[in-house]
Structures are given as C-alpha cells and as structure tokens.
Design a protein around this motif. Structure first.
Motif, PDB file in Angstrom:
ATOM      1  N   GLU A 177      46.250  26.845  51.496  1.00 44.85           N
ATOM      2  CA  GLU A 177      46.562  28.797  51.111  1.00 44.85           C
ATOM      3  C   GLU A 177      45.237  28.627  50.136  1.00 44.85           C
ATOM      4  O   GLU A 177      45.127  27.965  49.134  1.00 44.85           O
ATOM      5  N   LYS A 178      44.463  29.878  50.009  1.00 43.37           N
ATOM      6  CA  LYS A 178      43.698  29.898  49.635  1.00 43.37           C
ATOM      7  C   LYS A 178      43.930  30.890  47.994  1.00 43.37           C
ATOM      8  O   LYS A 178      44.941  31.174  48.080  1.00 43.37           O
ATOM      9  N   VAL A 179      43.302  29.898  46.836  1.00 43.51           N
ATOM     10  CA  VAL A 179      43.916  30.183  45.805  1.00 43.51           C
ATOM     11  C   VAL A 179      43.144  31.475  45.194  1.00 43.51           C
ATOM     12  O   VAL A 179      42.462  31.829  45.102  1.00 43.51           O
ATOM     13  N   PRO A 180      44.487  33.130  44.575  1.00 36.12           N
ATOM     14  CA  PRO A 180      44.165  34.008  44.348  1.00 36.12           C
ATOM     15  C   PRO A 180      42.893  33.839  42.926  1.00 36.12           C
ATOM     16  O   PRO A 180      42.740  32.749  42.457  1.00 36.12           O
ATOM     17  N   SER A 181      42.328  34.588  43.941  1.00 38.48           N
ATOM     18  CA  SER A 181      40.099  35.154  42.446  1.00 38.48           C
ATOM     19  C   SER A 181      40.981  35.094  41.148  1.00 38.48           C
ATOM     20  O   SER A 181      40.679  34.758  40.404  1.00 38.48           O
ATOM     21  N   GLU A 182      42.380  35.550  40.336  1.00 34.69           N
ATOM     22  CA  GLU A 182      42.863  35.847  39.261  1.00 34.69           C
ATOM     23  C   GLU A 182      42.716  34.644  38.994  1.00 34.69           C
ATOM     24  O   GLU A 182      42.662  33.729  37.166  1.00 34.69           O
ATOM     25  N   ALA A 183      43.952  33.428  39.389  1.00 38.33           N
ATOM     26  CA  ALA A 183      43.999  32.340  39.632  1.00 38.33           C
ATOM     27  C   ALA A 183      42.934  31.500  39.384  1.00 38.33           C
ATOM     28  O   ALA A 183      43.105  30.475  38.253  1.00 38.33           O
ATOM     29  N   SER A 184      41.906  31.478  39.562  1.00 45.40           N
ATOM     30  CA  SER A 184      40.963  30.876  39.769  1.00 45.40           C
ATOM     31  C   SER A 184      40.265  31.336  38.883  1.00 45.40           C
ATOM     32  O   SER A 184      40.038  30.093  38.142  1.00 45.40           O
ATOM     33  N   ARG A 185      39.936  31.911  38.356  1.00 43.85           N
ATOM     34  CA  ARG A 185      39.260  32.189  37.117  1.00 43.85           C
ATOM     35  C   ARG A 185      39.755  32.034  36.214  1.00 43.85           C
ATOM     36  O   ARG A 185      39.379  31.655  35.030  1.00 43.85           O
ATOM     37  N   ARG A 186      41.419  32.228  35.652  1.00 43.78           N
ATOM     38  CA  ARG A 186      41.756  32.144  34.837  1.00 43.78           C
ATOM     39  C   ARG A 186      41.627  30.388  34.668  1.00 43.78           C
ATOM     40  O   ARG A 186      41.951  30.016  33.836  1.00 43.78           O
ATOM     41  N   ARG A 187      41.973  29.397  35.756  1.00 46.28           N
ATOM     42  CA  ARG A 187      42.113  27.889  35.887  1.00 46.28           C
ATOM     43  C   ARG A 187      40.689  27.755  35.585  1.00 46.28           C
ATOM     44  O   ARG A 187      40.126  26.976  34.518  1.00 46.28           O
ATOM     45  N   SER A 188      39.274  28.272  36.268  1.00 45.87           N
ATOM     46  CA  SER A 188      38.025  27.979  35.616  1.00 45.87           C
ATOM     47  C   SER A 188      38.102  27.998  33.683  1.00 45.87           C
ATOM     48  O   SER A 188      37.263  27.000  32.748  1.00 45.87           O
ATOM     49  N   GLY A 189      38.996  29.455  33.222  1.00 42.14           N
ATOM     50  CA  GLY A 189      38.459  29.851  31.221  1.00 42.14           C
ATOM     51  C   GLY A 189      39.447  28.285  30.515  1.00 42.14           C
ATOM     52  O   GLY A 189      38.546  27.741  30.208  1.00 42.14           O
ATOM     53  N   LEU A 190      40.289  28.249  31.757  1.00 44.01           N
ATOM     54  CA  LEU A 190      41.148  27.351  30.537  1.00 44.01           C
ATOM     55  C   LEU A 190      40.350  25.895  30.572  1.00 44.01           C
ATOM     56  O   LEU A 190      39.943  25.205  29.696  1.00 44.01           O
ATOM     57  N   LEU A 191      39.108  25.071  31.855  1.00 42.39           N
ATOM     58  CA  LEU A 191      38.947  24.182  31.892  1.00 42.39           C
ATOM     59  C   LEU A 191      38.141  24.394  30.955  1.00 42.39           C
ATOM     60  O   LEU A 191      36.835  22.933  30.744  1.00 42.39           O
TER      61      LEU A 191
END
Length: 102
Positions: free
Chosen positions: A4-18
């Motif tokens: 499944e594709k990761v929702p863009s909001e989750a992707s941005r949040r994860r990117s920010g955390l990293l």
C-alpha cells in the motif's frame, strides 16, 4: 503482494522525524570534539559581519572548523596548510570554533 502507498501526511511526518534525528546525531557527534585538538586543513579565509577575519577548514573527519585570526587573510599563508586547532566551541550551524595550538 502489492504494497500500500504511504499517505503523504505520514510520509512528511516520518521525513521530518528522520531529519530531526539526523540533526540531533550530527550535533552530538560534533559536540564531542569540544575540548579536543584536531588537525585542520584550511581552505578559505573570509571576513565576518563583525569584521573579524576567519580562517575556515575541515578536520580529518570532515568537521568544519573556524579560527579567528589577526592580520591579513592574503598574507597569512595559512590557506592550503594543515594546523593543529584546540576546539573551544560549536556554533548554531554545527561549525566548530577554536584557536591554533602553539
């Protein structure tokens, strides 16, 4: 099966955390050199907004190190040389600051 594709909001949040984790790790790594001596290869000399002359280079492990100098950048003959620096501080941009070891 198909992922499944990761929702863009989750992707941005994860990117920010990293990105935040990477900055924290870099800060911790750089901070451990305060109080130590490093061999620094100087590459540039510039004049800061304060008017101070700053010689800038890199340590053997690619940490940026700045040293404030008296005298003229052009005639110092320090650009392109390697000198030992006693690291005294780290600025907000994770650049180490120090003085020459004599």
């Amino acid at each position: 099966g198909e992922r499944e594709k990761v929702p863009s909001e989750a992707s941005r949040r994860r990117s920010g955390l990293l990105l935040k984790l990477a900055e924290t790790k870099q800060r911790e790594f750089t901070r451990q050199y305060i109080g130590r001596k490093l061999d620094v290869l100087f590459e540039d000399c510039c004049i800061a907004q304060s008017g101070e002359k700053i010689l800038s280079g890199y340590s053997g492990n690619y940490l940026r190190v700045n040293v404030r100098i008296d005298g003229d950048c052009d005639t110092g003959g320090l650009v392109g040389t390697e000198k030992v620096v006693s690291v005294e501080n780290m600025d907000a941009d994770l650049i180490l600051e120090g003085r020459f070891v004599t």
